[in-house]
Design an enzyme around this catalytic site. Structure first.
Site, PDB file in Angstrom:
ATOM      1  N   CYS A  86      43.006  36.355  33.252  1.00 38.32           N
ATOM      2  CA  CYS A  86      42.835  37.796  33.430  1.00 38.32           C
ATOM      3  C   CYS A  86      43.387  38.047  31.902  1.00 38.32           C
ATOM      4  O   CYS A  86      42.873  37.956  31.028  1.00 38.32           O
ATOM      5  CB  CYS A  86      43.603  38.450  34.404  1.00 38.32           C
ATOM      6  N   HIS A 203      40.894  35.893  39.632  1.00 37.59           N
ATOM      7  CA  HIS A 203      42.229  35.293  39.863  1.00 37.59           C
ATOM      8  C   HIS A 203      42.179  34.405  41.079  1.00 37.59           C
ATOM      9  O   HIS A 203      42.601  34.500  42.264  1.00 37.59           O
ATOM     10  CB  HIS A 203      43.343  36.173  40.307  1.00 37.59           C
ATOM     11  N   GLU A 205      44.138  31.787  41.744  1.00 38.84           N
ATOM     12  CA  GLU A 205      45.670  31.603  42.122  1.00 38.84           C
ATOM     13  C   GLU A 205      46.007  32.420  43.482  1.00 38.84           C
ATOM     14  O   GLU A 205      46.795  32.164  44.094  1.00 38.84           O
ATOM     15  CB  GLU A 205      46.756  31.754  41.047  1.00 38.84           C
TER      16      GLU A 205
END
Length: 230
Positions: A86, A203, A205
């Site tokens: 990002c 994302h 994660e």
């Protein structure tokens, strides 16, 4: 795997990234303030998401000139692996470490929603636990994620196999609806020519635990951990 996470003023995804890296490797990632320049002993440097310097000027433009980025460039030039997610992707582009630009989303609105990514290459340290063509879910949270490059650069990325992920439907189809930010050729992430730098907008994660809604993103981090297990 020994990983370091770079902290810029305004970054807010470092703890999410630290959780993902710890779940994958069993090690606690080192937090590195942007004014530091020591990356010795690391296998992986991560530039996480957020709003570095408040996203003033252009997203990532100010962070790209922080002292740490000279060290990150040297780390990458020496063969180190770098992951930018990002805002981290935006910083890598502003620093000249990846080509192209990230423009305002096609609808000029901030997007906070899940998307689906199709894996375009599975023979890298980042994607080794995925299969080419597989689709996985990842959250997106950005206002400037519209990947743009001139036709020559896009053709080079395609020809050299440097497109990492594309926005797709759950079935793997490339449609305008599946590409909500309007990225050129539905590109969601790209590699450097040596495949050691990866930048992507969504994302992974944020999907590494069933309690977070799924583990779609875990193969990326587990693959990295396995690549540096020694």
């Amino acid at each position: 795997m020994k990983a370091g996470i770079v902290l810029f003023p305004g970054i807010n995804r470092e703890r999410d990234m630290a959780i993902a890296l710890r779940r994958a490797s069993g090690r606690v990632a080192r937090m590195i303030w942007h004014q530091e320049t020591d990356l010795a002993g690391l296998d992986l440097v991560v530039l996480p998401g957020g709003f570095s310097y408040g996203d003033y000027l252009r997203c990532g433009a100010m962070a790209a000139h922080s002292p740490i980025m000279r060290a990150v460039r040297a780390f990458a030039a020496a063969g180190g692996h770098v992951l930018g997610v990002c805002n981290g992707f935006q910083i890598l582009i502003e620093a000249g470490m990846l080509p192209g630009a990230l423009l305002r989303n096609a609808g000029l609105r901030f997007l906070a929603r899940d998307c689906h990514l199709r894996v375009e290459r599975a023979d890298t340290a980042f994607t080794r636990l995925y299969q080419k063509g597989v689709v996985f879910r990842a959250p997106m949270a950005h206002g400037d994620g519209n990947y743009f490059a001139d036709a020559e650069t896009l053709d080079r990325l395609e020809g050299e196999g440097l497109v990492a992920f594309r926005y797709a439907t759950p079935a793997g189809e490339l449609t305008p609806e599946a590409n909500p930010n309007g990225s050129a050729r539905a590109i969601a992430g790209i590699f450097s020519p040596n495949l050691r730098i990866l930048g992507l907008m969504p994302h992974p994660e944020d999907l590494v635990d069933p309690l977070l809604g799924g583990e779609d993103g875990m193969p990326l981090f587990a693959g990295l951990a396995g690549a540096f297990a020694a």
